[in-house]
Design a protein around this motif. Structure first.
Motif, mmCIF file in Angstrom:
data_model
loop_
_atom_site.group_PDB
_atom_site.id
_atom_site.type_symbol
_atom_site.label_atom_id
_atom_site.label_comp_id
_atom_site.label_asym_id
_atom_site.label_seq_id
_atom_site.Cartn_x
_atom_site.Cartn_y
_atom_site.Cartn_z
ATOM 1 N N ARG A 16 -11.243 66.057 -21.162
ATOM 2 C CA ARG A 16 -10.384 67.094 -21.767
ATOM 3 C C ARG A 16 -10.754 68.485 -21.244
ATOM 4 N NH1 ARG A 16 -11.194 64.592 -27.573
ATOM 5 N NH2 ARG A 16 -9.641 62.930 -27.463
ATOM 6 N N LEU A 17 -12.030 68.683 -21.002
ATOM 7 C CA LEU A 17 -12.476 69.964 -20.450
ATOM 8 C C LEU A 17 -11.879 70.173 -19.063
ATOM 9 C CD1 LEU A 17 -14.267 72.493 -20.620
ATOM 10 C CD2 LEU A 17 -16.098 71.138 -19.606
ATOM 11 N N TYR A 18 -11.898 69.133 -18.226
ATOM 12 C CA TYR A 18 -11.332 69.234 -16.883
ATOM 13 C C TYR A 18 -9.814 69.452 -16.926
ATOM 14 C CZ TYR A 18 -15.847 67.612 -15.238
ATOM 15 O OH TYR A 18 -17.169 67.502 -14.967
ATOM 16 N N VAL A 19 -9.150 68.757 -17.816
ATOM 17 C CA VAL A 19 -7.702 68.922 -17.964
ATOM 18 C C VAL A 19 -7.382 70.345 -18.405
ATOM 19 C CG1 VAL A 19 -5.684 68.197 -19.290
ATOM 20 C CG2 VAL A 19 -7.267 66.485 -18.390
ATOM 21 N N PHE A 20 -8.147 70.857 -19.349
ATOM 22 C CA PHE A 20 -7.926 72.217 -19.837
ATOM 23 C C PHE A 20 -8.153 73.245 -18.731
ATOM 24 C CE2 PHE A 20 -9.587 76.123 -21.816
ATOM 25 C CZ PHE A 20 -8.466 76.477 -22.552
ATOM 26 N N ILE A 21 -9.216 73.071 -17.971
ATOM 27 C CA ILE A 21 -9.518 74.007 -16.878
ATOM 28 C C ILE A 21 -8.426 73.939 -15.806
ATOM 29 C CG2 ILE A 21 -11.116 74.464 -14.980
ATOM 30 C CD1 ILE A 21 -13.378 73.715 -16.926
ATOM 31 N N LEU A 22 -7.977 72.731 -15.461
ATOM 32 C CA LEU A 22 -6.905 72.602 -14.471
ATOM 33 C C LEU A 22 -5.612 73.237 -14.979
ATOM 34 C CD1 LEU A 22 -7.409 69.020 -13.047
ATOM 35 C CD2 LEU A 22 -7.601 71.183 -11.833
ATOM 36 N N PHE A 23 -5.299 73.037 -16.238
ATOM 37 C CA PHE A 23 -4.109 73.653 -16.821
ATOM 38 C C PHE A 23 -4.197 75.179 -16.754
ATOM 39 C CE2 PHE A 23 -1.971 75.557 -20.486
ATOM 40 C CZ PHE A 23 -0.667 75.178 -20.212
ATOM 41 N N CYS A 24 -5.349 75.725 -17.129
ATOM 42 C CA CYS A 24 -5.532 77.181 -17.073
ATOM 43 C C CYS A 24 -5.405 77.692 -15.633
ATOM 44 C CB CYS A 24 -6.876 77.575 -17.662
ATOM 45 S SG CYS A 24 -6.989 77.321 -19.428
ATOM 46 N N PHE A 25 -5.967 76.959 -14.683
ATOM 47 C CA PHE A 25 -5.905 77.348 -13.284
ATOM 48 C C PHE A 25 -4.459 77.373 -12.794
ATOM 49 C CE2 PHE A 25 -5.706 75.935 -8.841
ATOM 50 C CZ PHE A 25 -6.324 77.015 -8.235
ATOM 51 N N PHE A 26 -3.695 76.302 -13.041
ATOM 52 C CA PHE A 26 -2.304 76.244 -12.591
ATOM 53 C C PHE A 26 -1.452 77.291 -13.295
ATOM 54 C CE2 PHE A 26 -3.345 71.788 -11.333
ATOM 55 C CZ PHE A 26 -3.214 72.010 -9.978
ATOM 56 N N PHE A 27 -1.709 77.514 -14.559
ATOM 57 C CA PHE A 27 -0.962 78.543 -15.290
ATOM 58 C C PHE A 27 -1.228 79.914 -14.679
ATOM 59 C CE2 PHE A 27 -0.257 81.477 -18.827
ATOM 60 C CZ PHE A 27 1.021 81.095 -19.205
ATOM 61 N N ALA A 30 0.444 80.188 -11.265
ATOM 62 C CA ALA A 30 1.905 80.200 -11.322
ATOM 63 C C ALA A 30 2.460 81.539 -11.788
ATOM 64 C CB ALA A 30 2.396 79.089 -12.234
ATOM 65 N N PHE A 31 1.763 82.231 -12.662
ATOM 66 C CA PHE A 31 2.354 83.424 -13.268
ATOM 67 C C PHE A 31 1.580 84.724 -13.049
ATOM 68 C CE2 PHE A 31 3.866 79.848 -15.842
ATOM 69 C CZ PHE A 31 5.220 80.017 -15.663
ATOM 70 N N PHE A 32 0.270 84.679 -12.917
ATOM 71 C CA PHE A 32 -0.493 85.920 -12.892
ATOM 72 C C PHE A 32 -1.101 86.281 -11.543
ATOM 73 C CE2 PHE A 32 -0.925 84.496 -17.363
ATOM 74 C CZ PHE A 32 -0.186 85.506 -17.931
ATOM 75 N N ASP A 33 -1.203 85.364 -10.651
ATOM 76 C CA ASP A 33 -1.827 85.613 -9.362
ATOM 77 C C ASP A 33 -0.915 86.474 -8.484
ATOM 78 O OD1 ASP A 33 -4.048 85.134 -7.626
ATOM 79 O OD2 ASP A 33 -2.724 83.896 -6.414
#
Length: 103
Positions: A16-27, A30-33
């Motif tokens: 779940r930690l890895y999924v959360f980190i990957l989700f935060c990274f893609f988010f 996608a929007f802030f970078d």
């Protein structure tokens, strides 16, 4: 019962930690970078607009090249002088007829 931040963090164990980190990274990507999907979309629209403008200008260049070939002849120069500048020979009269568009 009041949940603390530590209880939420303890939920993020294992995969779940890895999924959360990957989700935060893609988010974030996608929007802030600076190279976000939104920026790429705007740039692709601009590229499409510039390509259409390039095609239009290339067609205009081809028309102008044809016009230059026509004007390179004596008949073309005479036609341009008569139509655009109302030039005439010494022994001619020129009558300009304007059409009235009001009915």
């Amino acid at each position: 019962m009041k949940k603390t931040i530590f209880q939420y963090i303890s939920f993020l164990k294992g995969y779940r930690l890895y999924v959360f980190i990957l989700f935060c990274f893609f988010f974030w990507m996608a929007f802030f970078d600076s190279n976000s999907l939104l920026t790429h979309r705007e740039l692709n629209k601009e590229i499409h607009k510039l390509n259409r403008q390039k095609q239009f200008l290339q067609k205009e260049i081809e028309k102008d090249k044809e016009m230059l070939l026509i004007l390179d002849t004596d008949e073309g120069r005479e036609r341009l002088g008569r139509e655009e500048y109302y030039l005439k020979h010494d022994n001619e009269d020129v009558y300009i007829i304007e059409h009235d568009t009001i009915d």
